[in-house]
Design a protein around this motif. Structure first.
Motif, PDB file in Angstrom:
ATOM      1  N   THR A 119       1.669  -5.718   6.903  1.00 15.58           N
ATOM      2  CA  THR A 119       2.098  -4.826   7.977  1.00 15.58           C
ATOM      3  C   THR A 119       0.916  -3.999   8.456  1.00 15.58           C
ATOM      4  N   TRP A 120       0.130  -3.472   7.515  1.00 16.64           N
ATOM      5  CA  TRP A 120      -1.065  -2.720   7.889  1.00 16.64           C
ATOM      6  C   TRP A 120      -2.039  -3.585   8.671  1.00 16.64           C
ATOM      7  N   ARG A 121      -2.254  -4.807   8.211  1.00 14.10           N
ATOM      8  CA  ARG A 121      -3.211  -5.678   8.893  1.00 14.10           C
ATOM      9  C   ARG A 121      -2.786  -5.973  10.334  1.00 14.10           C
ATOM     10  N   ALA A 122      -1.488  -5.938  10.590  1.00 12.33           N
ATOM     11  CA  ALA A 122      -0.995  -6.232  11.939  1.00 12.33           C
ATOM     12  C   ALA A 122      -1.340  -5.132  12.935  1.00 12.33           C
ATOM     13  N   VAL A 123      -1.596  -3.911  12.450  1.00 12.72           N
ATOM     14  CA  VAL A 123      -1.834  -2.790  13.375  1.00 12.72           C
ATOM     15  C   VAL A 123      -3.142  -2.055  13.097  1.00 12.72           C
ATOM     16  N   ARG A 124      -3.916  -2.507  12.141  1.00 14.01           N
ATOM     17  CA  ARG A 124      -5.085  -1.744  11.701  1.00 14.01           C
ATOM     18  C   ARG A 124      -6.107  -1.511  12.812  1.00 14.01           C
ATOM     19  N   ARG A 125      -6.171  -2.402  13.782  1.00 17.23           N
ATOM     20  CA  ARG A 125      -7.114  -2.234  14.892  1.00 17.23           C
ATOM     21  C   ARG A 125      -6.552  -1.363  16.012  1.00 17.23           C
ATOM     22  N   GLU A 126      -5.292  -0.998  15.903  1.00 21.80           N
ATOM     23  CA  GLU A 126      -4.653  -0.199  16.952  1.00 21.80           C
ATOM     24  C   GLU A 126      -4.569   1.283  16.603  1.00 21.80           C
ATOM     25  N   VAL A 127      -4.547   1.618  15.320  1.00 24.58           N
ATOM     26  CA  VAL A 127      -4.352   3.019  14.936  1.00 24.58           C
ATOM     27  C   VAL A 127      -5.563   3.869  15.306  1.00 24.58           C
ATOM     28  N   VAL A 128      -5.312   5.157  15.503  1.00 23.27           N
ATOM     29  CA  VAL A 128      -6.392   6.110  15.779  1.00 23.27           C
ATOM     30  C   VAL A 128      -7.126   6.404  14.478  1.00 23.27           C
ATOM     31  N   ARG A 129      -8.426   6.249  14.492  1.00 27.46           N
ATOM     32  CA  ARG A 129      -9.244   6.532  13.323  1.00 27.46           C
ATOM     33  C   ARG A 129     -10.229   7.680  13.549  1.00 27.46           C
ATOM     34  N   ASP A 130     -10.635   7.887  14.800  1.00 27.99           N
ATOM     35  CA  ASP A 130     -11.765   8.774  15.069  1.00 27.99           C
ATOM     36  C   ASP A 130     -11.359  10.126  15.647  1.00 27.99           C
ATOM     37  N   ASP A 131     -10.102  10.488  15.531  1.00 27.43           N
ATOM     38  CA  ASP A 131      -9.634  11.782  16.039  1.00 27.43           C
ATOM     39  C   ASP A 131      -8.952  12.528  14.902  1.00 27.43           C
ATOM     40  N   ALA A 132      -9.628  13.529  14.358  1.00 27.32           N
ATOM     41  CA  ALA A 132      -9.106  14.272  13.217  1.00 27.32           C
ATOM     42  C   ALA A 132      -7.904  15.130  13.573  1.00 27.32           C
ATOM     43  N   GLU A 133      -7.646  15.329  14.863  1.00 26.61           N
ATOM     44  CA  GLU A 133      -6.531  16.167  15.292  1.00 26.61           C
ATOM     45  C   GLU A 133      -5.287  15.351  15.624  1.00 26.61           C
ATOM     46  N   VAL A 134      -5.204  14.152  15.088  1.00 29.52           N
ATOM     47  CA  VAL A 134      -4.024  13.305  15.234  1.00 29.52           C
ATOM     48  C   VAL A 134      -3.325  13.204  13.885  1.00 29.52           C
ATOM     49  N   HIS A 135      -2.006  13.259  13.884  1.00 29.91           N
ATOM     50  CA  HIS A 135      -1.244  13.025  12.653  1.00 29.91           C
ATOM     51  C   HIS A 135      -1.246  11.527  12.374  1.00 29.91           C
ATOM     52  N   ASP A 136      -1.957  11.119  11.337  1.00 25.33           N
ATOM     53  CA  ASP A 136      -2.142   9.683  11.079  1.00 25.33           C
ATOM     54  C   ASP A 136      -0.839   8.976  10.755  1.00 25.33           C
ATOM     55  N   ASP A 137       0.069   9.640  10.032  1.00 32.50           N
ATOM     56  CA  ASP A 137       1.321   8.978   9.666  1.00 32.50           C
ATOM     57  C   ASP A 137       2.210   8.757  10.879  1.00 32.50           C
ATOM     58  N   LEU A 138       2.279   9.754  11.755  1.00 30.85           N
ATOM     59  CA  LEU A 138       3.069   9.610  12.977  1.00 30.85           C
ATOM     60  C   LEU A 138       2.455   8.569  13.906  1.00 30.85           C
ATOM     61  N   ASP A 139       1.131   8.580  14.009  1.00 30.33           N
ATOM     62  CA  ASP A 139       0.450   7.584  14.836  1.00 30.33           C
ATOM     63  C   ASP A 139       0.696   6.172  14.305  1.00 30.33           C
ATOM     64  N   LEU A 140       0.643   6.003  12.993  1.00 32.05           N
ATOM     65  CA  LEU A 140       0.909   4.698  12.395  1.00 32.05           C
ATOM     66  C   LEU A 140       2.323   4.229  12.704  1.00 32.05           C
ATOM     67  N   ALA A 141       3.291   5.140  12.627  1.00 33.95           N
ATOM     68  CA  ALA A 141       4.664   4.781  12.942  1.00 33.95           C
ATOM     69  C   ALA A 141       4.798   4.346  14.398  1.00 33.95           C
ATOM     70  N   PHE A 142       4.082   5.026  15.295  1.00 34.49           N
ATOM     71  CA  PHE A 142       4.083   4.614  16.700  1.00 34.49           C
ATOM     72  C   PHE A 142       3.559   3.189  16.839  1.00 34.49           C
ATOM     73  N   ILE A 197       0.861  -1.181   0.000  1.00 35.49           N
ATOM     74  CA  ILE A 197       0.000   0.000   0.000  1.00 35.49           C
ATOM     75  C   ILE A 197       0.897   1.231   0.000  1.00 35.49           C
ATOM     76  N   ALA A 198       0.810   2.016  -1.068  1.00 34.82           N
ATOM     77  CA  ALA A 198       1.568   3.264  -1.140  1.00 34.82           C
ATOM     78  C   ALA A 198       0.613   4.421  -0.852  1.00 34.82           C
ATOM     79  N   ARG A 199       1.145   5.482  -0.286  1.00 26.86           N
ATOM     80  CA  ARG A 199       0.292   6.599   0.137  1.00 26.86           C
ATOM     81  C   ARG A 199       0.813   7.915  -0.409  1.00 26.86           C
ATOM     82  N   LEU A 200      -0.101   8.677  -0.972  1.00 29.67           N
ATOM     83  CA  LEU A 200       0.148  10.047  -1.381  1.00 29.67           C
ATOM     84  C   LEU A 200      -0.949  10.929  -0.817  1.00 29.67           C
ATOM     85  N   ASP A 201      -0.690  12.220  -0.686  1.00 24.16           N
ATOM     86  CA  ASP A 201      -1.750  13.182  -0.426  1.00 24.16           C
ATOM     87  C   ASP A 201      -2.236  13.730  -1.747  1.00 24.16           C
TER      88      ASP A 201
END
Length: 250
Positions: free
Chosen positions: A164-187, A85-89
């Protein structure tokens, strides 16, 4: 590397009311030396022509009504069918070998979980486009590494394996728009997942998110919010101890 062994790449692009930039991004993806398996555009409650632009370029369009990049990006990753999965804005401007680089790097390093790149500000004054991006992203990667205990991810130019995504998909923040998703994913990936920075893998990006004191303050607030949220579970000293433990085992 034979075609049968080459990773298949799904490109995920979250978008909200950014039709002109998305049109440019998709036009550049149409000129890739290696075509992606699919392009997944996540329409994040847009009121402009973003979805229509995506359909016109043949992208898979998925609606995510919960406003915020964390929700939109996660929905795109869940939808993706590729082995990578590649990501662009929407405002990212990839070069012609952008997807090819993903395929080459992931094929060359089977143990690599994710890769992240760099960029330049295409709408900044010509003489400072690269220098400003180097300063901004350099600070982001250095401070991110200190906070994480490993390499950070940059959402405007990144890729990860689907497993790799499937291993953490249930842990990442999804419902908080004020979180940096890329940094959270790295965490969430943590030191046991291998993330590599490729400085030569780059895209053009807009500097608009840094224009004005209000915008810069908002990005800083989001960064601190993301850090505080993740440090509650694992403060930086624990992360560094874990990293050293992983290094000793490896």
């Amino acid at each position: 590397m034979t075609p049968d062994l080459a990773p298949t790449v799904s490109v995920v692009i979250p978008v909200r009311n950014d039709a002109p930039a998305l049109d440019t991004c998709l036009a550049l993806l149409a000129r890739q030396t290696v075509a992606p398996l699919e392009i997944v555009v996540v329409d994040n409650a847009s009121t402009d022509a973003s979805a229509a632009v995506a359909h016109r370029w043949g992208a898979v369009v998925v609606a995510e009504p919960s406003v915020g990049i964390p929700a939109a990006a996660a929905t795109g990753y869940d939808t993706a069918k590729g082995t990578v999965i590649a990501r662009l804005d929407a405002d990212s401007r990839p070069g012609p070998r952008w997807v090819e680089t993903v395929v080459e790097r992931m094929a060359a390093e089977p143990g690599l979980d994710a890769l992240t790149g760099t960029g330049s500000f295409y709408d900044a004054p010509r003489g400072v486009r690269v220098a400003a991006a180097v300063a901004y992203l350099g600070a982001y990667y250095v401070l991110g590494h200190l906070a994480l205990g490993h390499t950070a991810l940059w959402g405007s130019c990144m890729a990860m394996r689907s497993e790799t995504w499937r291993a953490v998909r249930r842990e990442v923040v999804r419902d908080d728009a004020e979180v940096h998703d890329d940094l959270d994913l790295a965490f969430r990936l943590g030191p046991r997942h291998r993330i590599r920075l490729y400085r030569s893998w780059r895209v053009g990006v807009s500097a608009r998110s840094l224009h004005g004191r209000r915008q810069r303050r908002r990005r800083l607030d989001r960064a601190w919010r993301t850090l505080r949220l993740n440090w509650q579970d694992s403060p930086p000293w624990e992360r560094w101890l874990r990293r050293m433990s992983v290094a000793q085992q490896g």
